[in-house]
Scaffold this active site. Structure first.
Site, short mmCIF file in Angstrom:
data_model
loop_
_atom_site.label_atom_id
_atom_site.label_comp_id
_atom_site.label_asym_id
_atom_site.label_seq_id
_atom_site.Cartn_x
_atom_site.Cartn_y
_atom_site.Cartn_z
N ARG A 73 0.85 -1.19 0.00
CA ARG A 73 0.00 0.00 0.00
C ARG A 73 0.89 1.25 0.00
O ARG A 73 1.73 1.41 0.89
CB ARG A 73 -0.91 -0.01 1.23
N HIS A 118 -3.28 11.01 1.26
CA HIS A 118 -2.85 10.63 2.61
C HIS A 118 -2.30 11.87 3.31
O HIS A 118 -1.09 12.00 3.52
CB HIS A 118 -1.82 9.50 2.54
N GLU A 163 -8.14 8.14 6.25
CA GLU A 163 -8.49 8.67 7.57
C GLU A 163 -9.03 10.11 7.53
O GLU A 163 -8.43 11.04 8.08
CB GLU A 163 -7.27 8.60 8.51
N ASN A 303 -8.48 1.08 9.30
CA ASN A 303 -7.21 1.29 10.02
C ASN A 303 -7.49 1.14 11.51
O ASN A 303 -8.24 1.93 12.09
CB ASN A 303 -6.67 2.70 9.75
N TYR A 305 -5.76 0.55 15.42
CA TYR A 305 -4.56 0.56 16.25
C TYR A 305 -4.82 0.16 17.70
O TYR A 305 -3.99 -0.50 18.32
CB TYR A 305 -3.91 1.95 16.22
N GLU A 371 -4.37 -0.69 7.92
CA GLU A 371 -3.26 -0.32 8.82
C GLU A 371 -3.46 -1.01 10.16
O GLU A 371 -4.58 -1.10 10.67
CB GLU A 371 -3.20 1.20 9.06
#
Length: 467
Positions: A73, A118, A163, A303, A305, A371
């Site tokens: 990516r 991004h 995002e 994504n 985390y 991600e």
């Protein structure tokens, strides 16, 4: 355990790795401007050179091959391709660079997943209002069509915007990301709205002009923590969790996957706060005269985390702000270890829960985890056992989501291939599977133990083994 065509990837972003900030006709981006202002970034660091991937792409390709990735990516720098943000002037050196990257990947049997945006808006467009301006969505659509036309014969997985929550909130509410605006309670909602408009326009352009011939898929990457009530049986905590989910994941997923509009709990909370403070509505509405946002994702790009426990939160008093609108406080469970940066609690099982929630809430879409990462700060540790364990544990949770919960997970991308410029944290935070020595002019890359272990996992499952 994993299907043979499962995507095993790692990700990067243009500003974080490329460097060459004004090489070969590239225009400035908002991150160039932001980093060159004093006091914005840790240690006054910037991405002027970063990993020098604009010069050292072949070194990155060696890293990709060493891991055995099936997918990579990357993001395109809008300002490298279109220096003033418009198609009036195309920078052919930028086109040549990305053509080489894409062609080299395919020659090594690695499929590119390409992100159009991004975080790095051309400064020329920021000067005209940036994402607060409705016109930026139309300009993004022109940029997207240019990229589909130029690279879409070879790229089959596209992310329009990465995002949008982070761009909107950190860039326009908190002011800690570019463009560094602090306009609480107003600008973020407008920015998020224009990003959704931009995404929808680009998806419809792909769908009507390119899909039949190119046969690719287009989505946007939505970041979300897994959220659950601090006290499972307390109504106030349950309600706060619902609100916070609506203001994060729901803000962008609900219009695209469910109703074509924002979550009702989000709109009603904002409107109630607006009425209390005597101001007009702050969350825009979608126009029926524009391309519909509902249904504009061919897969769900997530994504993930970390996770949080949630309770009702303190607001901003008599001031407008998102904090007051959502009225939700986030709590770290003391049993969760924290890696590197203070916000990153390690909660692999939260990903499985979030994947199940996405399946149940958003009509069982195909999902790519675009991600997922573990940070390191302080002294360098190439023998990063904890990060290796993190990826192993997280991939196990993805396997459970696939097998036991029947979530249609199509791929897993670690963040990141390389240690890189980690936005406002500069180079002080390291997420890479490869260490980059930023004191070395050659920007030498050295594999971490976690990179070796990830390569073993990929090798095992690429062969179709189930154990």
């Amino acid at each position: 355990m994993f299907p043979r065509d499962f995507a095993w990837g790692a990700g990067t972003a243009a500003y974080q790795i490329e460097g060459g900030w004004q090489a070969d006709g590239k225009g400035p981006s908002i991150w160039d401007t932001f980093c060159h202002e004093k006091g914005r970034v840790f240690g006054e660091q910037n991405g002027d050179e970063a990993c020098s991937s604009y010069e050292l792409w072949e070194k990155d390709l060696e890293c990709i091959q060493q891991l055995g990735l099936t997918h990579y990516r990357l993001s395109l720098s809008w300002a490298r391709l279109l220096p003033d943000g418009t198609t009036r002037h195309v920078n052919q050196k930028g086109v040549q660079y990305y053509n080489k990257v894409i062609d080299d990947l395919l020659a090594c049997s690695v499929s590119p997943m390409v992100t159009l945006y991004h975080f790095d808006l051309p400064q020329a467009l920021q000067d005209q209002g940036g994402w607060k301006s409705a016109a930026t969505a139309t300009l993004f659509d022109s940029y997207a069509k240019f990229c589909f036309q130029t690279f879409g014969d070879r790229v089959k997985l596209w992310i329009t915007i990465n995002e949008p929550y982070v761009c909107a909130k950190l860039g326009h509410e908190d002011g800690i990301h570019a463009p560094g605006l602090k306009e609480p309670g107003t600008a973020a909602y407008l920015v998020g709205h224009n990003m959704l408009r931009a995404h929808a326009m680009a998806w419809h352009s792909y769908n009507s002009r390119y899909r039949t011939q190119q046969e690719g898929a287009v989505s946007l990457a939505i970041n979300s923590d897994w959220l659950e009530p601090l006290h499972a049986g307390r109504t106030e905590d349950i309600d706060a969790t619902e609100r916070l989910l609506a203001f994060t994941l729901g803000w962008f997923a609900w219009p695209v996957f469910v109703t074509g509009d924002y979550p009702e709990v989000m709109r009603s909370a904002i409107d109630a706060q607006s009425e209390k403070l005597g101001c007009g509505s702050r969350l825009p509405s979608f126009s029926k005269d524009e391309p519909a946002v509902l249904g504009t994702a061919d897969f769900f790009a997530l994504n993930y985390y970390t996770s949080r426990k949630v309770k009702p939160g303190a607001g901003c008093g008599e001031m407008l702000c998102m904090k007051s609108d959502r009225d939700a406080g986030e709590v770290l469970d003391p049993s969760w270890p924290v890696c590197g940066v203070s916000w990153l609690a390690v909660v692999p099982h939260g990903l499985r829960k979030l994947l199940k929630y996405i399946k149940d809430t958003f009509n069982n879409p195909a999902v790519y985890v675009t991600e997922s990462g573990f940070s390191q700060v302080g002294p360098l540790q190439l023998h990063d056992v904890q990060r290796a364990e993190f990826h192993k544990d997280t991939i196990l949770e993805v396997a459970k989501a696939l097998q036991d919960d029947k979530v249609n997970v199509r791929g897993y991308f670690t963040w990141s291939l390389l240690d890189n410029f980690e936005w406002a944290d500069g180079f002080s935070v390291r997420f890479g599977l490869f260490h980059v020595d930023f004191t070395d002019a050659k920007r030498s890359r050295t594999v971490y133990q976690s990179g070796r272990e990830y390569a073993k996992i990929i090798s095992k499952y690429k062969c179709g083994q189930s154990r």
